[in-house]
Design an enzyme around this catalytic site. Structure first.
Site, mmCIF file in Angstrom:
data_model
loop_
_atom_site.group_PDB
_atom_site.id
_atom_site.type_symbol
_atom_site.label_atom_id
_atom_site.label_comp_id
_atom_site.label_asym_id
_atom_site.label_seq_id
_atom_site.Cartn_x
_atom_site.Cartn_y
_atom_site.Cartn_z
ATOM 1 C CD GLU A 167 -3.092 -0.840 1.941
ATOM 2 O OE1 GLU A 167 -3.084 -0.065 3.055
ATOM 3 O OE2 GLU A 167 -4.228 -1.597 1.883
ATOM 4 C CD GLU A 376 -3.822 -6.107 3.756
ATOM 5 O OE1 GLU A 376 -4.612 -5.003 4.037
ATOM 6 O OE2 GLU A 376 -2.434 -6.101 3.691
#
Length: 478
Positions: A167, A376
């Site tokens: 991320e 995720e």
């Protein structure tokens, strides 16, 4: 499109779950591991637990992998802690750290579980921060390359799927609360220099993986939050596009096309920003062709026009799981985020929107035509064992069922999706909410202020997900 048939999943689809070293391992002071910046940040996040014990995976990895095998996992996405491999700048890797990950990887492979490894998931070694000013100094590029080359050399004979930086977009967009920002007063311009250095590190990892890992594949892990327009107002639609660009698309375009988009270059020009590009950087980027995209996606957002004269509002997260405490950002002249009347919300004010999963997979496929692995996706909740010692997390089952069904629909739409690894396998430390916000299929018997016995208790979602896995996505349960 509406389909007559139920979704089906590819024969060799990766079914598993995810974690990150600093959130699950513990043992922060054992076997030569160095100090990480996230350790120091974690210690400040009272009343939540720090990461010194976390879920104690370091001492329970064999038990945890046995539970994965019992569930029928064919993959497990986890991260390697950089300070466990290089605790200092001696240039000598920590043998005990390498031994731990060798043991974990062997345990997985021997159990028929494909390891999917993230190289960087927020645990920046303290010595890197002190010697190179962390992500602000280009000196980090050389030591990051040293670290990743060691990982590829030590583990690449068994690990074929790699992820570079977790991320990166979120670390820039929300650098204040993810710890990337060191100097708030200059972050507006600094963030683009930090981002460029992260891109150099990402590129070094991609090039080294292809050089050192026979049959190795590597990709980025963007944090994806699909964004809808609040109304049919054309300016709300422009706000949606702005929100996508400034939170996701700038990064995704760079990973795939290996150059900065016209949009971000115009933004730099407009705001007198120098991202620190030097001779030779583009030549490195040109070599860094990714193989797939890891997708972290939990929810959606909704954007509306933010007029130039509107008051600015920083994003304020809901810390304690009491609905209504989140404050959406307002960025004048660009966009603002607003509540969506068409979806429900968790106690942390996160949108419960399974369709967003189909939306993001279809959108990424249409834009980039690269295989995707969901790395995720999950449901955070307040939980504890009941009087019978069970955890009946029916809301998580509903969440996962609806999300996975939408993954199946995205595959029917033509998107190439090769795996689903939700967050998380066991309960672990949530980034901003400690053990209070639980995501796991397996309950860790501890709280933020009481270690209890750290036993592993299979939740109702564990059994439901296991049945789904063993039917390759056909047994949806009740």
């Amino acid at each position: 499109m509406h389909y007559k048939e139920q979704p089906t999943f590819p024969k060799n689809f990766f079914w598993g779950a995810s974690s990150a070293a600093w959130q699950v391992e513990g043992a922060t002071n054992e076997d030569g591991r160095g100090v990480s910046l996230i350790d120091l940040n974690s210690q400040k996040k009272t009343p939540f637990a720090d990461n010194s014990v976390a879920a104690d995976h370091y001492h329970h990895y064999k038990e945890d992998v046995a539970l994965m095998k019992e569930a029928g996992f064919t993959s497990y996405r986890f991260s390697i802690a950089w300070p466990r491999i290089y605790p200092d700048n001696s240039g000598v890797p920590n043998k005990k750290g390498i031994e731990f990950y060798n043991n974990l990887i062997n345990e997985l492979v021997n159990s028929g579980i494909e390891p999917i490894v993230t190289l960087y998931h927020y645990d920046l070694p303290l010595w890197v921060d002190e010697e190179f000013d962390g992500w602000y100094g280009r000196g980090i590029v050389e030591v990051f390359e040293q670290y990743v080359r060691t990982c590829f050399t030590e583990f690449g004979d068994r690990v074929k799927y790699w992820l570079s930086i977790n991320e990166q977009n979120m670390q820039i967009v929300y650098g204040h609360w993810l710890g990337t920002c060191k100097y708030p007063e200059t972050w507006f311009k600094d963030q683009w220099k930090v981002n460029h250095i992260m891109n150099l590190c990402h590129a070094k990892a991609v090039v080294a993986c292809h050089e050192l890992v026979a049959g190795g594949k590597i990709g980025p892990v963007p944090g994806m939050v699909p964004i809808y327009s609040n109304t049919g107002n054309p300016m709300d639609q422009i706000a949606r596009l702005n929100a996508e660009e400034f939170t996701e698309k700038i990064w995704n375009d760079f990973y795939v096309h290996r150059k900065y988009s016209n949009f971000v270059k115009r933004y730099w020009e407009e705001n007198d920003i120098d991202p620190g590009i030097q001779d030779g950087d583009q030549e490195l980027f040109d070599q860094a062709k990714i193989d797939f995209i890891g997708v972290n996606c939990y929810r959606s957002n909704t954007a509306a026009e933010a007029k130039v004269d509107e008051a600015e509002q920083a994003y304020e997260l809901n810390k304690f799981g009491i609905k209504g405490q989140l404050k959406f950002p307002v960025i004048p002249g660009q966009y603002k985020l607003v509540y969506n009347d068409y979806v429900e919300y968790t106690d942390w004010d996160w949108e419960i929107d399974p369709v967003s999963m189909r939306y993001v997979l279809r959108d990424l496929w249409n834009l980039y035509h690269l295989p995707m692995i969901i790395t995720e996706n999950g449901y955070g909740a307040h939980e504890d064992v009941d009087e019978n010692g069970d955890v009946n997390d029916t809301e998580r089952i509903d969440f996962l069922r609806n999300q996975i069904y939408q993954v199946g629909l995205a595959i029917q739409d033509g998107a190439e999706v090769i795996g689903y690894n939700p967050w998380s396998f066991t309960d672990l430390l949530s980034t901003g909410n400690g053990m209070a916000k639980r995501y796991g299929l397996v309950f860790i018997n501890r709280t933020d202020d009481d270690l209890r016995d750290l036993s592993r208790i299979k939740k109702a979602s564990f059994y439901w997900y296991s049945n789904l896995i063993k039917s390759n996505g056909q047994n949806w349960g009740n």
